[in-house]
Design an enzyme around this catalytic site. Sequence first.
Site, PDB file in Angstrom:
ATOM      1  N   ASN A   1       0.742  -0.915   0.108  1.00 22.64           N
ATOM      2  CA  ASN A   1       0.007   0.098  -0.195  1.00 22.64           C
ATOM      3  C   ASN A   1       1.403   1.111  -0.341  1.00 22.64           C
ATOM      4  O   ASN A   1       1.356   1.855   1.439  1.00 22.64           O
ATOM      5  CB  ASN A   1      -0.486   0.138   1.130  1.00 22.64           C
ATOM      6  CG  ASN A   1      -1.865   1.043   1.268  1.00 22.64           C
ATOM      7  OD1 ASN A   1      -2.083   2.033   0.415  1.00 22.64           O
ATOM      8  ND2 ASN A   1      -3.035   1.295   2.730  1.00 22.64           N
TER       9      ASN A   1
ATOM     10  N   ARG B   1      -2.750  -2.557  -3.328  1.00 18.66           N
ATOM     11  CA  ARG B   1      -3.751  -1.035  -3.216  1.00 18.66           C
ATOM     12  C   ARG B   1      -3.929  -0.088  -3.841  1.00 18.66           C
ATOM     13  O   ARG B   1      -3.034   0.458  -3.820  1.00 18.66           O
ATOM     14  CB  ARG B   1      -3.679  -0.711  -1.827  1.00 18.66           C
ATOM     15  CG  ARG B   1      -5.176   0.397  -1.385  1.00 18.66           C
ATOM     16  CD  ARG B   1      -5.013   0.607  -0.261  1.00 18.66           C
ATOM     17  NE  ARG B   1      -6.427   1.584   0.367  1.00 18.66           N
ATOM     18  CZ  ARG B   1      -6.086   3.091   0.656  1.00 18.66           C
ATOM     19  NH1 ARG B   1      -4.679   3.303   1.059  1.00 18.66           N
ATOM     20  NH2 ARG B   1      -7.033   3.840   0.812  1.00 18.66           N
TER      21      ARG B   1
ATOM     22  N   HIS C   1     -12.737   3.098   0.817  1.00 22.20           N
ATOM     23  CA  HIS C   1     -12.484   1.756   1.205  1.00 22.20           C
ATOM     24  C   HIS C   1     -13.746   1.002   0.865  1.00 22.20           C
ATOM     25  O   HIS C   1     -14.049  -0.315   1.913  1.00 22.20           O
ATOM     26  CB  HIS C   1     -13.573   2.639   2.742  1.00 22.20           C
ATOM     27  CG  HIS C   1     -12.807   3.259   3.772  1.00 22.20           C
ATOM     28  ND1 HIS C   1     -13.562   4.536   3.961  1.00 22.20           N
ATOM     29  CD2 HIS C   1     -11.313   3.986   3.748  1.00 22.20           C
ATOM     30  CE1 HIS C   1     -12.411   4.916   4.846  1.00 22.20           C
ATOM     31  NE2 HIS C   1     -11.524   5.302   4.464  1.00 22.20           N
TER      32      HIS C   1
ATOM     33  N   GLY D   1      -9.936   7.691   8.357  1.00 21.80           N
ATOM     34  CA  GLY D   1     -11.610   8.140   7.344  1.00 21.80           C
ATOM     35  C   GLY D   1     -12.988   7.362   7.671  1.00 21.80           C
ATOM     36  O   GLY D   1     -12.492   6.167   7.718  1.00 21.80           O
TER      37      GLY D   1
ATOM     38  N   ARG E   1     -11.450  15.323   8.575  1.00 20.18           N
ATOM     39  CA  ARG E   1     -11.471  16.093   7.185  1.00 20.18           C
ATOM     40  C   ARG E   1     -13.608  16.133   7.817  1.00 20.18           C
ATOM     41  O   ARG E   1     -14.272  15.530   8.381  1.00 20.18           O
ATOM     42  CB  ARG E   1     -12.101  14.702   6.475  1.00 20.18           C
ATOM     43  CG  ARG E   1     -11.178  14.605   5.093  1.00 20.18           C
ATOM     44  CD  ARG E   1     -11.188  13.473   4.160  1.00 20.18           C
ATOM     45  NE  ARG E   1     -10.246  12.843   3.924  1.00 20.18           N
ATOM     46  CZ  ARG E   1      -9.510  10.964   3.959  1.00 20.18           C
ATOM     47  NH1 ARG E   1     -10.909  11.021   3.667  1.00 20.18           N
ATOM     48  NH2 ARG E   1      -8.887  10.052   3.882  1.00 20.18           N
TER      49      ARG E   1
ATOM     50  N   GLU F   1      -8.521  -4.756   5.003  1.00 20.73           N
ATOM     51  CA  GLU F   1      -8.101  -4.382   3.796  1.00 20.73           C
ATOM     52  C   GLU F   1      -7.299  -5.653   3.582  1.00 20.73           C
ATOM     53  O   GLU F   1      -6.816  -5.994   1.919  1.00 20.73           O
ATOM     54  CB  GLU F   1      -7.807  -3.308   3.554  1.00 20.73           C
ATOM     55  CG  GLU F   1      -8.931  -2.977   4.070  1.00 20.73           C
ATOM     56  CD  GLU F   1      -9.501  -1.106   3.927  1.00 20.73           C
ATOM     57  OE1 GLU F   1      -8.278  -0.928   5.174  1.00 20.73           O
ATOM     58  OE2 GLU F   1      -9.439  -0.019   3.678  1.00 20.73           O
TER      59      GLU F   1
HETATM   60  P1  AMP Z   1      -7.697   3.516  12.370  1.00 21.52           P
HETATM   61  O1  AMP Z   1      -7.854   4.776  10.263  1.00 21.52           O
HETATM   62  O2  AMP Z   1      -9.016   2.454  11.483  1.00 21.52           O
HETATM   63  O3  AMP Z   1      -6.364   3.729  12.226  1.00 21.52           O
HETATM   64  O4  AMP Z   1      -8.830   4.529  13.081  1.00 21.52           O
HETATM   65  C1  AMP Z   1      -8.434   5.170  13.959  1.00 21.52           C
HETATM   66  C2  AMP Z   1      -9.140   5.262  15.439  1.00 21.52           C
HETATM   67  O5  AMP Z   1      -9.732   4.860  16.397  1.00 21.52           O
HETATM   68  C3  AMP Z   1      -8.125   6.445  15.505  1.00 21.52           C
HETATM   69  O6  AMP Z   1      -9.541   7.616  15.408  1.00 21.52           O
HETATM   70  C4  AMP Z   1      -8.059   5.931  17.153  1.00 21.52           C
HETATM   71  O7  AMP Z   1      -9.099   6.902  17.944  1.00 21.52           O
HETATM   72  C5  AMP Z   1      -9.343   5.020  16.684  1.00 21.52           C
HETATM   73  N1  AMP Z   1      -9.319   3.748  18.155  1.00 21.52           N
HETATM   74  C6  AMP Z   1      -7.891   2.409  17.890  1.00 21.52           C
HETATM   75  N2  AMP Z   1      -8.452   2.212  18.933  1.00 21.52           N
HETATM   76  C7  AMP Z   1      -9.496   2.276  19.952  1.00 21.52           C
HETATM   77  C8  AMP Z   1      -9.495   2.186  20.521  1.00 21.52           C
HETATM   78  N3  AMP Z   1      -8.896   1.677  21.618  1.00 21.52           N
HETATM   79  N4  AMP Z   1     -10.212   2.903  21.906  1.00 21.52           N
HETATM   80  C9  AMP Z   1     -10.612   3.815  21.181  1.00 21.52           C
HETATM   81  N5  AMP Z   1     -10.534   4.347  19.703  1.00 21.52           N
HETATM   82  C10 AMP Z   1     -10.087   3.836  19.132  1.00 21.52           C
END
Ligand code: AMP
Length: 396
Positions: free
Chosen positions: A7, A91, A180, A212, A241, A384
């Site tokens: 990616n 990706r 996504h 995102g 965003r 993914e």
């Molecule tokens: P992603 O882009 O899917 O990696 O998601 C990132 C977001 O997931 C961030 O805003 C993190 O705060 C939230 N996140 C990841 N782990 C946790 C957790 N254990 N508790 C609450 N939020 C989380």
Amino acid sequence: MKVLVINCGSSSLKYQLIDSETEEVLAKGLCERIGIEGSMLTHQPAGMDKIKKELDMPDHTAAVQFVLEALTDPESGCIASLDEIDAIGHRIVHGGEKFSGSVILTDEVLEAITECNELAPLHNPANLIGIRSCSKLMPEVPQVGVFDTAFHQTMPAKAYLYGIPYEYYEKYKVRRYGFHGTSHDFVSARAAEILGRSRDDLKIIVCHLGNGASISAVDHGKCVDTSMGLTPLEGLIMGTRSGDIDPAIVDFIADKEGCTAKEVNTILNKKSGVLGLSRISSDFRDLAKASAEGNELAKTTLEAYAYRVAKYVGSYVAAMNGVDVIAFTAGVGENNAEVREMICRYFGYLGVTIEEEKNQVRGEEIILSTPDSAVTVMVVPTNEELAIARETVALV
Ligand code: AMP
């Protein structure tokens, strides 16, 4: 088969080497600051500590070279030689209207992807550089492109057209594409599998809530609508965003702040969302903490976030004339019980009831709704990379 999943971003490269038989991740890692001073490789073989190395990576080819060396390193590697890599899955962010599924990457396909570059000027060129670097270093290994937009290509015209002069669609392909897609496809398929049902018999709404964030309506196996548009800026309030806004705001702020529309666009992409609204952070853990400590703006931000998600879910219930399953995924959707609860509070009209105890579970496949809930609400962790590896194996 061993599949290398890549990616590529404009200055980064994430990778995983996956054994497709066991679906085990043999090693994963990240190259950062490619082409910038202080470039760094973080490599993590399965079951071992992360290894961080500052390495000179003037371009993506150098980064791929270091990744291949890390994978075959006698001490920290996981394969004896590059001959063990059977295929590479990439990706690719934007496939425009040209790609409604994954494809084997040939010269002709690369040309068609290049034609989509103007729809994703930050992402597609980087993806192409990653592909060309791999071709240079491993010319014999088949490569597959998996598009973020492909799953959404089944959207009907009524869902993908904007209410603007049709000539912009004809001339520039200005329409809604959605992103996504790999995650929406993977999660909706897995949700059906967990329930022992065929996806072709279900109406599923997938809430991919990460940094995102996007929502999709998957009606009998086909995506009929999704919240992101021409770019990933449309739809939900995200980490940084804005999601949906009145388009007149762009001109209004440009006038008031004395900046260009392009600069406002950057603000909407990088300084808005929950970060801009809360003035605290784009990370939901920080927001939850601030809210618990009584920060009113953090609380309002979380409320605005949940409200937007609930409104989108409502509109997709209307689009599909009902819903059987609502699935939460990605960082926030998988881990943040508080946000999930705030969202589910809006679903009383759907006959949704949630088991509070189950909602406390983090990062696991779980059904949150009670057995008598009219709609099944569940958490389905997305993957993914695994989805890309599966697509790659299917094609090669
Ligand atoms: P992603 O882009 O899917 O990696 O998601 C990132 C977001 O997931 C961030 O805003 C993190 O705060 C939230 N996140 C990841 N782990 C946790 C957790 N254990 N508790 C609450 N939020 C989380």
